[in-house]
Structure formats: C-alpha cells, structure tokens
Design an enzyme around this catalytic site. Structure first.
Site, mmCIF file in Angstrom:
data_model
loop_
_atom_site.group_PDB
_atom_site.id
_atom_site.type_symbol
_atom_site.label_atom_id
_atom_site.label_comp_id
_atom_site.label_asym_id
_atom_site.label_seq_id
_atom_site.Cartn_x
_atom_site.Cartn_y
_atom_site.Cartn_z
ATOM 1 N N GLU A 25 0.853 -1.198 0.000
ATOM 2 C CA GLU A 25 0.000 0.000 0.000
ATOM 3 C C GLU A 25 0.882 1.238 0.000
ATOM 4 O OE1 GLU A 25 -3.109 0.148 2.979
ATOM 5 O OE2 GLU A 25 -2.913 2.338 3.170
ATOM 6 N N GLU B 203 -2.304 11.707 3.131
ATOM 7 C CA GLU B 203 -3.468 11.627 4.012
ATOM 8 C C GLU B 203 -3.460 12.866 4.903
ATOM 9 O OE1 GLU B 203 -4.368 7.222 5.327
ATOM 10 O OE2 GLU B 203 -2.204 7.583 5.425
#
Length: 349
Positions: free
Chosen positions: A237, A242
């Site tokens: 990932e 974010e």
C-alpha cells in the site's frame, strides 16, 4: 397661436418619450464581463505542462492566446497546455472573456515554464473538467461499510450517489455527509481505478484541497493490483497523502507492507500551510530503487525500494474520505458535511 402651441407641445412630448424609451433599453441586456482572474500552475517536473484557469463574472466563453502563437478556447475557462521549447522560458498569456451578447474583456499574465529535454511524458490523467459523475472509464466505486469499517472501524457508508461524489467546476468533490443511511451515521465515497488503470513505476502528481473537522480522514493512495490473490499488506500500500481533521496542515505519507503495516507502518509527516483552504501538489516518485512522497516539492517520506518489499508490480489508485476510525480518531458531532477536492491526478513515465 393656441393651436400651433398645442401642436408644438405634443411634438416635444413625443420626442421626449421616444428618447426615454430608447435610453431605457440601451445596454439592458448587454452586460460585459468583469472581474477576470487568470491563474497558471506550471508542472514542476520539466514536462512543460501548465494548467490554466480563468474566471469572470458574466462570461460564457474564454479564449487563450498562449504566447507562442497557439490559440485555444474553453467554455469553462479551464485548459491544460504543454509547452515544448526546451529551457526556462516566459510567455505572455492573454485571455479574452466573452459574454452571451459578445461583449469582451481581455487580460494578460506572464508564465515561466521549464522544459527539460527527455523528461517523462504523461501516460494517464484525470483533469476532472467534465461536470457530472466521475468518468466511468477511469473510476469505479467501493460500496458499503466494508463489514468492519474497512478494517479501521470507520463510521461512513460508501455510496456511488452524486450527493457523495461529483465533478463540478473543474474539480472532483468527494463529500462526507452526516445522515442515517443503511445503518451508518455518515455517507461518503471511495473511488478506485482498479481494473481500469494500474501501473508500475513512474511519477504521480495530485492537486488537492482537504476539509477541516475533527474526525475527517481524506486520503489519496494506492494498492497492489494483486490484492485479490495476495491479501493486504502483502500486496503493498502506498499512501501518497493523508490528512486528519484533528491535525490540521500535517501531511502524512506512508507505505504499508509485511512487518510495517497498521500502527508500525513506514511513514513520515510534514507540516504545510493552508492545506484546507488552498490547493497543493502532492507527488509520488516511484522507481525500482526508491519511493519518495512530496508536498509542494518538499520531501515528506523516502524509502529505499528493493525486491524484498512489494513495490515492484502494478498498483491502482483510491480516492476516498473516511470519518473516524482507528486513524481518523474522535469525531466532532457538530460536523454535518466535509469535502475533499481534487483538481487533477496525473501519471508520468
């Protein structure tokens, strides 16, 4: 004399009335454009790509003169253009805004563009310039709650409704809404390019703006395309960026893989200004030897890539807005809506 005097008064009254009628209609339906604003965002990777945006009151069309003899028109005022002259060159770009009645307003700005010979070329992008649902040839949806809040105890229910994801005015808007929906207390959207576009190695640029609000958790990230046969975290990932509503302006960039997943993930952070009020460019530079994630050209996190970690195969994109959960944290109950905006996403190889 009385007769001729009355005739004269009637004639003067007719002339006066006619003039007033003509004057009253003059310009009533012909409003010229005003407040013309032009912005230019040159790509920083030497490709020569520039994103232009023009806005004006009372305008229905825009014409660009790009300073090199090229002329382009756009009803939305948004265009992308690639200059090809190698070097650091400055162009005077003029934009003419036109009203529905043909009246115009013109303004110019100078744009400096760096073009490097042999730089990587654009292989895939979404500029989000067409209003309506996200492009179905590029994006699908994850739907529902992921049974356990997508593995993070998140609170939202993901839908494919226009209330939760829509393209408007040149940007993708992923909207979190506080509402009771299929047993959840919030709705949102999670778009993914799985089975539509994936790639190995390259440079990604995303221009985005994040919401405020404690509990909000917008993310722009990637998963290994082999996730159906190689479960997470073995598939790998890459979290390009974010942002947490409880940590305003702190940018997170993270890798997850076996031994470095969940709370022990391989990541870094950087503080920037105005992450929630202005658009910023978030970048992934991914090769067989290194993975770098940046915010406005400043490194957030770097990892040495090798065959021992799962970042040497195809990955696909995910764009989503979560609420609460293990990483999003406590939720402010006063928040009724929040929006992540994405201006574009581009892949260069």
């Amino acid at each position: 004399m009385g007769y001729f005097k009355n005739i004269g008064l009637i004639f003067l009254l007719f002339i006066s009335t006619s003039c007033k009628k003509a004057d009253s209609g003059k310009g009533s339906s012909q409003t010229a454009p005003t407040n013309l604003v032009i912005t230019a965002t040159p790509n920083t990777n030497g490709s020569g790509n520039v994103s232009f945006k023009a806005t004006a009151d009372n305008a229905v069309a825009y014409t660009y003169e790009l300073g090199n003899g090229t002329i382009k028109s756009a009803a939305t005022g948004i265009i992308d253009y690639q200059y090809t002259l190698v070097g650091n060159n400055t162009y005077t770009v003029s934009v003419t805004a036109t009203s529905s009645t043909g009246l115009t307003l013109k303004k110019s700005i100078d744009v400096t563009v760096n073009v490097i010979a042999g730089v990587a070329s654009l292989v895939w992008s979404d500029e989000f310039n067409t209003d309506g649902a996200p492009d179905a040839t590029k994006w699908g949806y994850d739907l529902g709650t992921g049974s356990n809040g997508w593995g993070n105890a998140e609170l939202q229910y993901y839908t494919n409704r226009p209330e939760n994801s829509i393209v408007q005015n040149g940007v993708l808007k992923i909207k979190l809404i506080k509402e009771n929906y299929s047993g959840s207390t919030y709705t949102s959207a999670r778009l993914l390019s799985k089975d539509k576009f994936a790639f190995t190695y390259g440079k990604v640029e995303v221009r985005a703006k994040f919401p405020t609000g404690t509990g909000t958790w917008p993310a722009i990230w990637m998963l290994g395309s082999n996730i159906n046969t190689v479960p997470w975290p073995a598939c790998g990932e890459i979290d390009i960026v974010e942002h947490l509503g409880r940590d305003l302006n702190k940018i997170y960039a993270t890798l997850h893989y076996p031994g470095r997943s969940g709370g022990s993930a391989d990541g870094g952070t950087r503080m920037i200004a105005n992450a929630t009020s202005e658009f910023h460019i978030y970048t992934l530079e991914w090769t067989a030897s290194s993975i770098r994630m940046l915010a406005d050209g400043q490194v957030v996190h770097t990892v040495n890539n090798s065959s021992s970690i799962p970042f040497n195969h195809d990955f696909f994109f995910i764009l989503n807005m979560a609420m609460g959960g293990n990483f999003g944290g406590a939720v402010d109950p006063a928040i009724t809506n929040a929006t992540m905006e994405v201006d574009y996403i581009r892949v260069y190889k």
